[in-house]
Design a protein around this motif. Structure first.
Motif, PDB file in Angstrom:
ATOM      1  N   GLN A   1       3.371  -1.551  -8.540  1.00  0.00           N
ATOM      2  CA  GLN A   1       2.463  -2.678  -8.772  1.00  0.00           C
ATOM      3  C   GLN A   1       3.149  -3.940  -8.264  1.00  0.00           C
ATOM      4  OE1 GLN A   1      -0.591  -3.615 -10.590  1.00  0.00           O
ATOM      5  NE2 GLN A   1      -1.129  -1.563  -9.924  1.00  0.00           N
ATOM      6  N   VAL A   2       2.498  -4.647  -7.360  1.00  0.00           N
ATOM      7  CA  VAL A   2       3.047  -5.878  -6.795  1.00  0.00           C
ATOM      8  C   VAL A   2       1.946  -6.922  -6.816  1.00  0.00           C
ATOM      9  CG1 VAL A   2       4.124  -6.964  -4.791  1.00  0.00           C
ATOM     10  CG2 VAL A   2       4.589  -4.553  -5.287  1.00  0.00           C
ATOM     11  N   GLY A   3       2.129  -7.948  -7.613  1.00  0.00           N
ATOM     12  CA  GLY A   3       1.130  -9.003  -7.680  1.00  0.00           C
ATOM     13  C   GLY A   3      -0.241  -8.496  -8.075  1.00  0.00           C
ATOM     14  N   GLY A   4      -0.296  -7.486  -8.929  1.00  0.00           N
ATOM     15  CA  GLY A   4      -1.560  -6.934  -9.385  1.00  0.00           C
ATOM     16  C   GLY A   4      -2.194  -5.937  -8.428  1.00  0.00           C
ATOM     17  N   GLU A   5      -1.515  -5.614  -7.337  1.00  0.00           N
ATOM     18  CA  GLU A   5      -2.031  -4.662  -6.352  1.00  0.00           C
ATOM     19  C   GLU A   5      -1.179  -3.398  -6.343  1.00  0.00           C
ATOM     20  OE1 GLU A   5      -4.784  -5.152  -4.506  1.00  0.00           O
ATOM     21  OE2 GLU A   5      -5.057  -7.115  -5.420  1.00  0.00           O
ATOM     22  N   ASP A   6      -1.819  -2.262  -6.054  1.00  0.00           N
ATOM     23  CA  ASP A   6      -1.085  -1.015  -5.861  1.00  0.00           C
ATOM     24  C   ASP A   6      -0.552  -1.008  -4.435  1.00  0.00           C
ATOM     25  OD1 ASP A   6      -1.795  -0.223  -8.401  1.00  0.00           O
ATOM     26  OD2 ASP A   6      -3.402   1.108  -7.748  1.00  0.00           O
ATOM     27  N   VAL A   7       0.780  -0.942  -4.321  1.00  0.00           N
ATOM     28  CA  VAL A   7       1.437  -0.970  -3.017  1.00  0.00           C
ATOM     29  C   VAL A   7       2.294   0.281  -2.875  1.00  0.00           C
ATOM     30  CG1 VAL A   7       3.078  -2.214  -1.549  1.00  0.00           C
ATOM     31  CG2 VAL A   7       1.452  -3.496  -2.957  1.00  0.00           C
ATOM     32  N   ALA A   8       2.113   0.986  -1.776  1.00  0.00           N
ATOM     33  CA  ALA A   8       2.934   2.158  -1.480  1.00  0.00           C
ATOM     34  C   ALA A   8       4.132   1.699  -0.656  1.00  0.00           C
ATOM     35  CB  ALA A   8       2.132   3.189  -0.698  1.00  0.00           C
ATOM     36  N   VAL A   9       5.292   2.265  -0.969  1.00  0.00           N
ATOM     37  CA  VAL A   9       6.496   2.020  -0.180  1.00  0.00           C
ATOM     38  C   VAL A   9       6.971   3.367   0.340  1.00  0.00           C
ATOM     39  CG1 VAL A   9       8.868   1.174  -0.182  1.00  0.00           C
ATOM     40  CG2 VAL A   9       7.128  -0.032  -1.509  1.00  0.00           C
ATOM     41  N   ALA A  10       7.186   3.443   1.650  1.00  0.00           N
ATOM     42  CA  ALA A  10       7.648   4.666   2.304  1.00  0.00           C
ATOM     43  C   ALA A  10       9.037   4.431   2.884  1.00  0.00           C
ATOM     44  CB  ALA A  10       6.685   5.064   3.419  1.00  0.00           C
ATOM     45  N   ASN A  11       9.844   5.474   2.867  1.00  0.00           N
ATOM     46  CA  ASN A  11      11.179   5.443   3.448  1.00  0.00           C
ATOM     47  C   ASN A  11      11.177   6.412   4.627  1.00  0.00           C
ATOM     48  OD1 ASN A  11      13.875   5.885   4.128  1.00  0.00           O
ATOM     49  ND2 ASN A  11      14.578   5.953   2.020  1.00  0.00           N
ATOM     50  N   VAL A  12      11.369   5.880   5.825  1.00  0.00           N
ATOM     51  CA  VAL A  12      11.445   6.694   7.032  1.00  0.00           C
ATOM     52  C   VAL A  12      12.821   6.482   7.642  1.00  0.00           C
ATOM     53  CG1 VAL A  12      10.458   7.164   9.313  1.00  0.00           C
ATOM     54  CG2 VAL A  12       8.956   6.484   7.423  1.00  0.00           C
ATOM     55  N   GLU A  13      13.707   7.463   7.403  1.00  0.00           N
ATOM     56  CA  GLU A  13      15.067   7.418   7.928  1.00  0.00           C
ATOM     57  C   GLU A  13      15.780   6.119   7.571  1.00  0.00           C
ATOM     58  OE1 GLU A  13      14.812   8.379  12.102  1.00  0.00           O
ATOM     59  OE2 GLU A  13      14.076  10.390  11.670  1.00  0.00           O
ATOM     60  N   GLY A  14      15.633   5.692   6.317  1.00  0.00           N
ATOM     61  CA  GLY A  14      16.321   4.504   5.827  1.00  0.00           C
ATOM     62  C   GLY A  14      15.620   3.193   6.114  1.00  0.00           C
ATOM     63  N   GLU A  15      14.478   3.232   6.783  1.00  0.00           N
ATOM     64  CA  GLU A  15      13.688   2.025   7.029  1.00  0.00           C
ATOM     65  C   GLU A  15      12.486   2.073   6.087  1.00  0.00           C
ATOM     66  OE1 GLU A  15      11.782  -0.546  10.706  1.00  0.00           O
ATOM     67  OE2 GLU A  15      12.589   1.461  11.107  1.00  0.00           O
ATOM     68  N   TYR A  16      12.240   0.963   5.410  1.00  0.00           N
ATOM     69  CA  TYR A  16      11.183   0.916   4.396  1.00  0.00           C
ATOM     70  C   TYR A  16       9.948   0.208   4.943  1.00  0.00           C
ATOM     71  CZ  TYR A  16      14.845   2.488   1.332  1.00  0.00           C
ATOM     72  OH  TYR A  16      15.845   3.236   0.773  1.00  0.00           O
ATOM     73  N   PHE A  17       8.789   0.738   4.557  1.00  0.00           N
ATOM     74  CA  PHE A  17       7.498   0.174   4.941  1.00  0.00           C
ATOM     75  C   PHE A  17       6.649   0.062   3.686  1.00  0.00           C
ATOM     76  CE2 PHE A  17       9.216   2.560   8.471  1.00  0.00           C
ATOM     77  CZ  PHE A  17       9.118   1.660   9.518  1.00  0.00           C
ATOM     78  N   ALA A  18       5.906  -1.029   3.548  1.00  0.00           N
ATOM     79  CA  ALA A  18       5.035  -1.227   2.392  1.00  0.00           C
ATOM     80  C   ALA A  18       3.613  -1.478   2.882  1.00  0.00           C
ATOM     81  CB  ALA A  18       5.529  -2.397   1.546  1.00  0.00           C
ATOM     82  N   PHE A  19       2.664  -0.845   2.206  1.00  0.00           N
ATOM     83  CA  PHE A  19       1.264  -0.941   2.620  1.00  0.00           C
ATOM     84  C   PHE A  19       0.373  -0.696   1.410  1.00  0.00           C
ATOM     85  CE2 PHE A  19       3.120   3.168   3.391  1.00  0.00           C
ATOM     86  CZ  PHE A  19       2.231   4.064   2.829  1.00  0.00           C
ATOM     87  N   GLY A  20      -0.874  -1.134   1.506  1.00  0.00           N
ATOM     88  CA  GLY A  20      -1.823  -0.923   0.420  1.00  0.00           C
ATOM     89  C   GLY A  20      -1.935   0.554   0.088  1.00  0.00           C
ATOM     90  N   ASP A  21      -1.837   0.893  -1.184  1.00  0.00           N
ATOM     91  CA  ASP A  21      -1.848   2.289  -1.613  1.00  0.00           C
ATOM     92  C   ASP A  21      -3.255   2.880  -1.661  1.00  0.00           C
ATOM     93  OD1 ASP A  21      -0.466   4.666  -2.641  1.00  0.00           O
ATOM     94  OD2 ASP A  21      -1.498   4.215  -4.524  1.00  0.00           O
ATOM     95  N   VAL A  22      -4.274   2.050  -1.556  1.00  0.00           N
ATOM     96  CA  VAL A  22      -5.654   2.527  -1.709  1.00  0.00           C
ATOM     97  C   VAL A  22      -6.290   2.741  -0.337  1.00  0.00           C
ATOM     98  CG1 VAL A  22      -7.907   1.999  -2.697  1.00  0.00           C
ATOM     99  CG2 VAL A  22      -5.834   1.317  -3.908  1.00  0.00           C
ATOM    100  N   CYS A  23      -6.717   3.971  -0.080  1.00  0.00           N
ATOM    101  CA  CYS A  23      -7.381   4.300   1.180  1.00  0.00           C
ATOM    102  C   CYS A  23      -8.671   3.488   1.299  1.00  0.00           C
ATOM    103  CB  CYS A  23      -7.694   5.800   1.235  1.00  0.00           C
ATOM    104  SG  CYS A  23      -8.548   6.288   2.753  1.00  0.00           S
ATOM    105  N   THR A  24      -8.907   2.962   2.482  1.00  0.00           N
ATOM    106  CA  THR A  24     -10.102   2.140   2.701  1.00  0.00           C
ATOM    107  C   THR A  24     -11.372   2.968   2.847  1.00  0.00           C
ATOM    108  OG1 THR A  24      -9.674   2.092   5.089  1.00  0.00           O
ATOM    109  CG2 THR A  24      -8.772   0.269   3.757  1.00  0.00           C
ATOM    110  N   HIS A  25     -11.255   4.287   2.880  1.00  0.00           N
ATOM    111  CA  HIS A  25     -12.430   5.147   2.988  1.00  0.00           C
ATOM    112  C   HIS A  25     -13.026   5.452   1.618  1.00  0.00           C
ATOM    113  CE1 HIS A  25     -14.231   9.333   3.354  1.00  0.00           C
ATOM    114  NE2 HIS A  25     -15.052   8.582   4.053  1.00  0.00           N
ATOM    115  N   ARG A  26     -12.237   6.075   0.729  1.00  0.00           N
ATOM    116  CA  ARG A  26     -12.759   6.454  -0.590  1.00  0.00           C
ATOM    117  C   ARG A  26     -11.817   6.102  -1.738  1.00  0.00           C
ATOM    118  NH1 ARG A  26     -18.173   8.406  -0.849  1.00  0.00           N
ATOM    119  NH2 ARG A  26     -18.625   8.847   1.327  1.00  0.00           N
ATOM    120  N   GLN A  27     -10.954   5.128  -1.516  1.00  0.00           N
ATOM    121  CA  GLN A  27     -10.086   4.565  -2.540  1.00  0.00           C
ATOM    122  C   GLN A  27      -9.127   5.570  -3.189  1.00  0.00           C
ATOM    123  OE1 GLN A  27     -13.622   3.693  -2.476  1.00  0.00           O
ATOM    124  NE2 GLN A  27     -12.763   2.233  -1.034  1.00  0.00           N
ATOM    125  N   CYS A  28      -8.690   6.578  -2.464  1.00  0.00           N
ATOM    126  CA  CYS A  28      -7.695   7.527  -2.974  1.00  0.00           C
ATOM    127  C   CYS A  28      -6.302   6.933  -2.794  1.00  0.00           C
ATOM    128  CB  CYS A  28      -7.790   8.846  -2.220  1.00  0.00           C
ATOM    129  SG  CYS A  28      -9.354   9.697  -2.496  1.00  0.00           S
TER     130      CYS A  28
END
Length: 121
Positions: A41-68
């Protein structure tokens, strides 16, 4: 990692006002092992954080198609596949790589500072 240019472009495309904020500590880098994703939870939003070979990426956790939850999907290199209907997003840019989603997810700036994993809301 994320990138303010991408975020600003997405904000302009979606007509939202940009609000610059401080980074928020969500945990430690060890909370997101290589090749995995976690939701925070970041600022009231669900945020996914991914680790790809030690590099981190953050993006909205809710799919824009059906909110999964994307963090419950599959991480394939720098793409995330939604567990519900297979929509695929580039985690660096938020862009749709494969339908059925047509709208991108928001990406967030992420960093590791002082042994803490931090995301800018």
């Amino acid at each position: 990692m994320g990138g303010l240019g991408v975020l600003r472009r997405q904000i302009e495309e979606h007509g939202k006002e940009a609000v610059l904020a401080d980074f928020v500590t969500v945990g430690s880098p060890e909370d997101v092992p290589d090749g995995e994703m976690r939701m925070f939870q970041v600022g009231g939003e669900d945020v996914a954080v991914a680790n790809v070979e030690g590099e981190y990426f953050a993006f909205g956790d809710v799919c824009t198609h059906r909110q999964c939850s994307l963090s419950e999907g599959d991480l394939e290199d720098t793409s995330v596949v939604c567990p519900c209907h297979g929509s695929t997003f580039d985690i660096k840019t938020g862009e749709v790589v494969a339908p059925p989603a047509t709208e991108p997810v928001i990406v967030y700036e992420v960093r590791v500072e002082g042994g803490e994993l931090q995301v800018a809301p």
